[in-house]
Design a protein around this motif. Sequence first.
Motif, short mmCIF file in Angstrom:
data_model
loop_
_atom_site.label_atom_id
_atom_site.label_comp_id
_atom_site.label_asym_id
_atom_site.label_seq_id
_atom_site.Cartn_x
_atom_site.Cartn_y
_atom_site.Cartn_z
N GLU A 1 -23.64 -32.68 108.35
CA GLU A 1 -22.41 -31.93 108.11
C GLU A 1 -21.16 -32.75 108.39
O GLU A 1 -20.14 -32.62 107.73
N ASP A 2 -21.22 -33.62 109.41
CA ASP A 2 -20.02 -34.37 109.79
C ASP A 2 -19.72 -35.54 108.88
O ASP A 2 -18.64 -36.11 108.94
N HIS A 3 -20.66 -35.90 108.00
CA HIS A 3 -20.43 -37.08 107.17
C HIS A 3 -19.40 -36.84 106.07
O HIS A 3 -18.75 -37.77 105.62
N ALA A 4 -19.25 -35.59 105.64
CA ALA A 4 -18.27 -35.31 104.60
C ALA A 4 -16.87 -35.69 105.05
O ALA A 4 -16.04 -36.15 104.26
N ALA A 5 -16.61 -35.53 106.34
CA ALA A 5 -15.28 -35.85 106.87
C ALA A 5 -14.99 -37.34 106.84
O ALA A 5 -13.83 -37.76 106.89
N TYR A 6 -16.02 -38.16 106.77
CA TYR A 6 -15.82 -39.60 106.80
C TYR A 6 -15.44 -40.18 105.43
O TYR A 6 -14.91 -41.28 105.33
N ILE A 7 -15.76 -39.44 104.35
CA ILE A 7 -15.58 -40.01 103.02
C ILE A 7 -14.14 -40.45 102.78
O ILE A 7 -13.88 -41.53 102.26
N ALA A 8 -13.16 -39.64 103.18
CA ALA A 8 -11.76 -40.00 102.97
C ALA A 8 -11.40 -41.28 103.72
O ALA A 8 -10.71 -42.16 103.17
N SER A 9 -11.89 -41.41 104.96
CA SER A 9 -11.57 -42.62 105.72
C SER A 9 -12.27 -43.84 105.12
O SER A 9 -11.71 -44.94 105.11
N TRP A 10 -13.49 -43.66 104.61
CA TRP A 10 -14.18 -44.77 103.96
C TRP A 10 -13.44 -45.21 102.70
O TRP A 10 -13.30 -46.40 102.42
N LEU A 11 -12.98 -44.23 101.93
CA LEU A 11 -12.24 -44.56 100.71
C LEU A 11 -10.99 -45.37 101.03
O LEU A 11 -10.66 -46.32 100.32
N LYS A 12 -10.29 -45.00 102.08
CA LYS A 12 -9.08 -45.75 102.45
C LYS A 12 -9.43 -47.19 102.82
O LYS A 12 -8.75 -48.13 102.38
N VAL A 13 -10.50 -47.36 103.60
CA VAL A 13 -10.92 -48.70 103.99
C VAL A 13 -11.28 -49.52 102.76
O VAL A 13 -10.88 -50.69 102.63
N LEU A 14 -12.02 -48.92 101.83
CA LEU A 14 -12.46 -49.66 100.64
C LEU A 14 -11.30 -49.99 99.71
O LEU A 14 -11.27 -51.06 99.11
N ARG A 15 -10.35 -49.06 99.60
CA ARG A 15 -9.19 -49.34 98.73
C ARG A 15 -8.29 -50.41 99.33
O ARG A 15 -7.68 -51.19 98.60
N ASP A 16 -8.22 -50.45 100.66
CA ASP A 16 -7.36 -51.44 101.32
C ASP A 16 -7.99 -52.83 101.34
O ASP A 16 -7.28 -53.83 101.47
N ASP A 17 -9.30 -52.89 101.26
CA ASP A 17 -9.99 -54.18 101.37
C ASP A 17 -11.21 -54.17 100.45
O ASP A 17 -12.21 -53.52 100.73
#
Length: 298
Positions: free
Chosen positions: A253-269
């Motif tokens: 259940e808690d992994h859905a909250a990480y997707i936005a932060s992962w996307l930011k990391v991937l877009r930045d680098d």
Amino acid sequence: MTKENHRPDIYSRITNQIIASLEAGIKPWTQPWAAGPVSRPLRHTGERYSGINVLVLWATATERGYGAPLWMTFKQALALGGCVRKGEKGAPVVYASAINRTETDERTGEDVERNIPFLKSYTVFNIEQIDGLPAHYYAQVSATPNPDQRIAEADAFFKATGAMVRHGGTQAFYMPGPDIIQLPDYEAFRSAQDYYATRGHETVHWTRHATRLDRDLGRQSWGDAGYAREELVAELGAAFLCADLGLTLRDREDHAAYIASWLKVLRDDKRAIFSAAAHAQRACDYLHSLQPASREAA
């Protein structure tokens, strides 16, 4: 196209593929195969792919609905008597290479040899895109373990790591200070698969300890970029481990909250997913090295 121009294309192409999947709400490392037990992508020889190539091929399989884990090049298919169907599009896989270049040192004015690493890529096809291969390539294994029973192989694997695990409560996390993994009781999980996937995730975190892989991705506080990077490593590592152990990785259940932060990391680098996959692979290799068979071989 020169190597210098081609190199960023590989990073961008693969990173954009992962971003597109995450934006669609799909994590390409979760339940990638349509049938049979979960597996890492395999070469036609049965050898497992590793690192970023696992993610690329899982993502491609998810996008196109492939159920088979086997991949091969056009020439390999021909050598086996098969033929890639006309119009089929392959998937890129990469491997590291390097060139030696003589450059002038700005401080001393002397010529020095530089070893410059870069990625090369080639194209592979899933066996579902290929006709005429020997019958055993198309065989699907359908047996799956009973999810309500403890799985002896997985229990033995995690026990062999030597990680200290404490059960109880309602949360799963790794505590670096006391070096302890905290998990809810086995019976609290919806299935055996969920228990081992969660234990795998926290055990990958356990490998970052200074006495093991000493992995520091710049985490300063909960929720920052370094935290997101470490969570991505643990997420990928758990996916790799589950595939190695024949387990199903389902979303917590808690992994859905990480997707936005992962996307930011991937877009930045654009190289972040490559780094995360490499760290995840090192963590898995380390955990495999702790198994009795690996110690005996050494």
